[in-house]
Design a protein around this motif. Structure first.
Motif, PDB file in Angstrom:
ATOM      1  N   VAL A  53      -1.443  18.117  31.492  1.00 44.77           N
ATOM      2  CA  VAL A  53      -1.528  18.929  32.408  1.00 44.77           C
ATOM      3  C   VAL A  53      -2.256  20.398  32.294  1.00 44.77           C
ATOM      4  CG1 VAL A  53      -0.549  20.149  34.207  1.00 44.77           C
ATOM      5  CG2 VAL A  53       0.484  17.999  33.726  1.00 44.77           C
ATOM      6  N   MET A  54      -2.058  20.796  31.054  1.00 43.09           N
ATOM      7  CA  MET A  54      -2.679  21.906  30.582  1.00 43.09           C
ATOM      8  C   MET A  54      -4.086  21.560  30.783  1.00 43.09           C
ATOM      9  SD  MET A  54      -0.615  23.130  27.288  1.00 43.09           S
ATOM     10  CE  MET A  54       1.232  23.329  27.544  1.00 43.09           C
ATOM     11  N   ARG A  55      -4.587  20.454  30.273  1.00 38.36           N
ATOM     12  CA  ARG A  55      -6.255  20.084  30.103  1.00 38.36           C
ATOM     13  C   ARG A  55      -6.776  20.069  31.518  1.00 38.36           C
ATOM     14  NH1 ARG A  55      -4.046  16.663  25.554  1.00 38.36           N
ATOM     15  NH2 ARG A  55      -4.185  14.917  26.976  1.00 38.36           N
ATOM     16  N   ARG A  56      -5.864  19.496  32.457  1.00 44.22           N
ATOM     17  CA  ARG A  56      -6.335  19.428  33.712  1.00 44.22           C
ATOM     18  C   ARG A  56      -6.522  20.597  34.338  1.00 44.22           C
ATOM     19  NH1 ARG A  56      -4.311  19.477  38.882  1.00 44.22           N
ATOM     20  NH2 ARG A  56      -2.406  19.797  38.131  1.00 44.22           N
ATOM     21  N   LEU A  57      -5.710  21.767  34.122  1.00 44.26           N
ATOM     22  CA  LEU A  57      -5.759  22.890  34.912  1.00 44.26           C
ATOM     23  C   LEU A  57      -7.275  23.546  34.286  1.00 44.26           C
ATOM     24  CD1 LEU A  57      -1.974  23.689  34.858  1.00 44.26           C
ATOM     25  CD2 LEU A  57      -3.577  23.446  36.849  1.00 44.26           C
ATOM     26  N   VAL A  58      -7.163  23.599  32.911  1.00 41.92           N
ATOM     27  CA  VAL A  58      -8.444  24.159  32.249  1.00 41.92           C
ATOM     28  C   VAL A  58      -9.750  23.572  32.874  1.00 41.92           C
ATOM     29  CG1 VAL A  58      -9.727  24.502  30.132  1.00 41.92           C
ATOM     30  CG2 VAL A  58      -7.120  24.621  30.199  1.00 41.92           C
ATOM     31  N   ALA A  59      -9.551  22.273  33.125  1.00 40.98           N
ATOM     32  CA  ALA A  59     -10.902  21.498  33.618  1.00 40.98           C
ATOM     33  C   ALA A  59     -11.308  22.030  35.113  1.00 40.98           C
ATOM     34  CB  ALA A  59     -10.908  19.845  33.416  1.00 40.98           C
ATOM     35  N   LEU A  60     -10.075  22.158  35.749  1.00 43.07           N
ATOM     36  CA  LEU A  60      -9.990  22.612  37.279  1.00 43.07           C
ATOM     37  C   LEU A  60     -10.761  24.183  37.163  1.00 43.07           C
ATOM     38  CD1 LEU A  60      -7.174  21.284  38.783  1.00 43.07           C
ATOM     39  CD2 LEU A  60      -9.387  20.314  39.449  1.00 43.07           C
ATOM     40  N   GLY A  61     -10.555  24.846  36.246  1.00 43.84           N
ATOM     41  CA  GLY A  61     -11.207  26.307  36.225  1.00 43.84           C
ATOM     42  C   GLY A  61      -9.998  27.428  36.431  1.00 43.84           C
ATOM     43  N   ALA A  62      -8.854  26.870  36.188  1.00 43.88           N
ATOM     44  CA  ALA A  62      -7.774  28.202  36.208  1.00 43.88           C
ATOM     45  C   ALA A  62      -7.984  29.062  35.471  1.00 43.88           C
ATOM     46  CB  ALA A  62      -6.531  27.295  36.072  1.00 43.88           C
ATOM     47  N   PHE A 102       2.085  25.016  39.133  1.00 44.28           N
ATOM     48  CA  PHE A 102       0.640  24.249  38.687  1.00 44.28           C
ATOM     49  C   PHE A 102       0.383  23.071  39.653  1.00 44.28           C
ATOM     50  CE2 PHE A 102       4.104  22.035  36.305  1.00 44.28           C
ATOM     51  CZ  PHE A 102       3.600  20.591  36.589  1.00 44.28           C
ATOM     52  N   GLY A 103       1.261  22.592  40.355  1.00 44.50           N
ATOM     53  CA  GLY A 103       1.018  21.429  41.216  1.00 44.50           C
ATOM     54  C   GLY A 103       0.161  21.846  42.437  1.00 44.50           C
ATOM     55  N   LEU A 104       0.206  23.082  42.741  1.00 44.54           N
ATOM     56  CA  LEU A 104      -0.734  23.419  43.963  1.00 44.54           C
ATOM     57  C   LEU A 104      -1.944  23.741  43.474  1.00 44.54           C
ATOM     58  CD1 LEU A 104       1.817  25.885  45.878  1.00 44.54           C
ATOM     59  CD2 LEU A 104       1.503  23.545  46.122  1.00 44.54           C
ATOM     60  N   VAL A 105      -2.309  23.702  42.392  1.00 45.21           N
ATOM     61  CA  VAL A 105      -3.684  24.041  41.897  1.00 45.21           C
ATOM     62  C   VAL A 105      -4.762  22.696  41.947  1.00 45.21           C
ATOM     63  CG1 VAL A 105      -5.119  25.151  40.175  1.00 45.21           C
ATOM     64  CG2 VAL A 105      -2.802  25.833  40.465  1.00 45.21           C
ATOM     65  N   THR A 106      -5.623  23.106  42.692  1.00 45.99           N
ATOM     66  CA  THR A 106      -6.561  21.920  43.021  1.00 45.99           C
ATOM     67  C   THR A 106      -8.122  22.543  42.983  1.00 45.99           C
ATOM     68  OG1 THR A 106      -6.855  22.278  45.272  1.00 45.99           O
ATOM     69  CG2 THR A 106      -5.075  20.813  44.671  1.00 45.99           C
ATOM     70  N   ALA A 107      -8.965  21.672  42.845  1.00 46.35           N
ATOM     71  CA  ALA A 107     -10.389  22.171  42.781  1.00 46.35           C
ATOM     72  C   ALA A 107     -10.615  23.070  44.038  1.00 46.35           C
ATOM     73  CB  ALA A 107     -11.280  20.735  42.688  1.00 46.35           C
ATOM     74  N   ARG A 108     -10.215  22.602  45.046  1.00 46.82           N
ATOM     75  CA  ARG A 108     -10.334  23.514  46.240  1.00 46.82           C
ATOM     76  C   ARG A 108      -9.718  24.629  46.059  1.00 46.82           C
ATOM     77  NH1 ARG A 108      -8.866  21.534  52.519  1.00 46.82           N
ATOM     78  NH2 ARG A 108      -9.682  23.530  53.519  1.00 46.82           N
TER      79      ARG A 108
END
Length: 233
Positions: free
Chosen positions: A199-208, A171-177
């Motif tokens: 962290v779940m919320r962050r990833l969902v917001a990023l579009g995972a 999960f630490g490698l997932v960014t908006a880019r």
């Protein structure tokens, strides 16, 4: 957009990981998919266990690859299931088969079990590239989730060879880019293994597109709040 909720080795906070009880608990908790690990016994049977030995979970310093499926059953009191039984328990959801061994033989044994179960349409595969190459060669239509641990992007030649549907990142490698680039290439983005609601919320917001967790109930709660339009806070 729907985010796939993947239960990592079942529901290990409620039942021992990679057991039928853990898979049943994950399905009951609302998992969209159950991730499980497959190794091959000495007699060629695909069994569901992550580690190369039985020591951590079952207290036996014995290598899985040196034991027959029956010996594994006896040593673990039936706790380590064969893949056929695990596929029956997870029949109502998707199943992500992780292949941690650098073994084409294990991949082929797993594919054979999937075919016996008639589960090809709901199973997909991650794991070691050697195993994934064997999956792709044996089944041109198999769905592959390429696990990627590096900050550098996967080579185009590797993507062309494996033709993954997903890129599966820590999960630490997932960014908006990362998400934008992969979506631009027609790839879905999966993140693992996430146990913190923040962290779940962050990833969902990023579009995972998929999140793998040991706490499937917590992830379902995060997704439910998002679907209701509740401010995640």
């Amino acid at each position: 957009m729907s985010v796939q909720a993947v239960a990592h080795r079942g529901d290990p906070y409620h039942a021992r990981e990679n057991t039928l009880a853990s898979f049943r608990s994950a399905v009951a908790a609302g998992a969209d998919a159950v991730e499980l690990d497959v190794r091959r016994s000495a007699d060629g049977v695909p069994v569901v266990v992550h580690d190369a030995t039985l020591e951590r979970l079952w207290g036996h310093r014995r290598a899985v690859a040196e034991l027959t499926a029956e010996e594994i059953r006896e040593l673990t009191g039936g706790g380590v299931p064969v893949l056929d039984d695990a596929l029956a328990v997870t029949s109502s959801v998707r199943t992500l088969i992780d292949l941690p061994e650098r073994s084409a033989g294990t991949a082929l044994a797993a594919l054979a079990a999937v075919r016996r179960a008639g589960a090809g349409g709901r199973v997909y595969y991650s794991g070691d590239p050697v195993a994934l190459r064997a999956v792709r060669t044996a089944d041109p239509d198999a769905e592959i989730s390429l696990t990627w641990h590096r900050t550098a992007r996967p080579r185009g030649t590797l993507l062309d060879e494996l033709r993954p549907r997903w890129l599966n990142y820590p999960f630490g490698l997932v960014t908006a880019r990362t998400v934008a680039e992969d979506h631009g290439r027609g790839l879905l983005v999966a993140a693992w293994t996430v146990d913190s609601p923040r962290v779940m919320r962050r990833l969902v917001a990023l579009g995972a597109d998929s999140v793998t967790t040991n706490r499937i109930g917590a992830l379902r709660a995060v997704l439910a709040r998002r679907d209701r339009g509740v401010n995640p806070g």
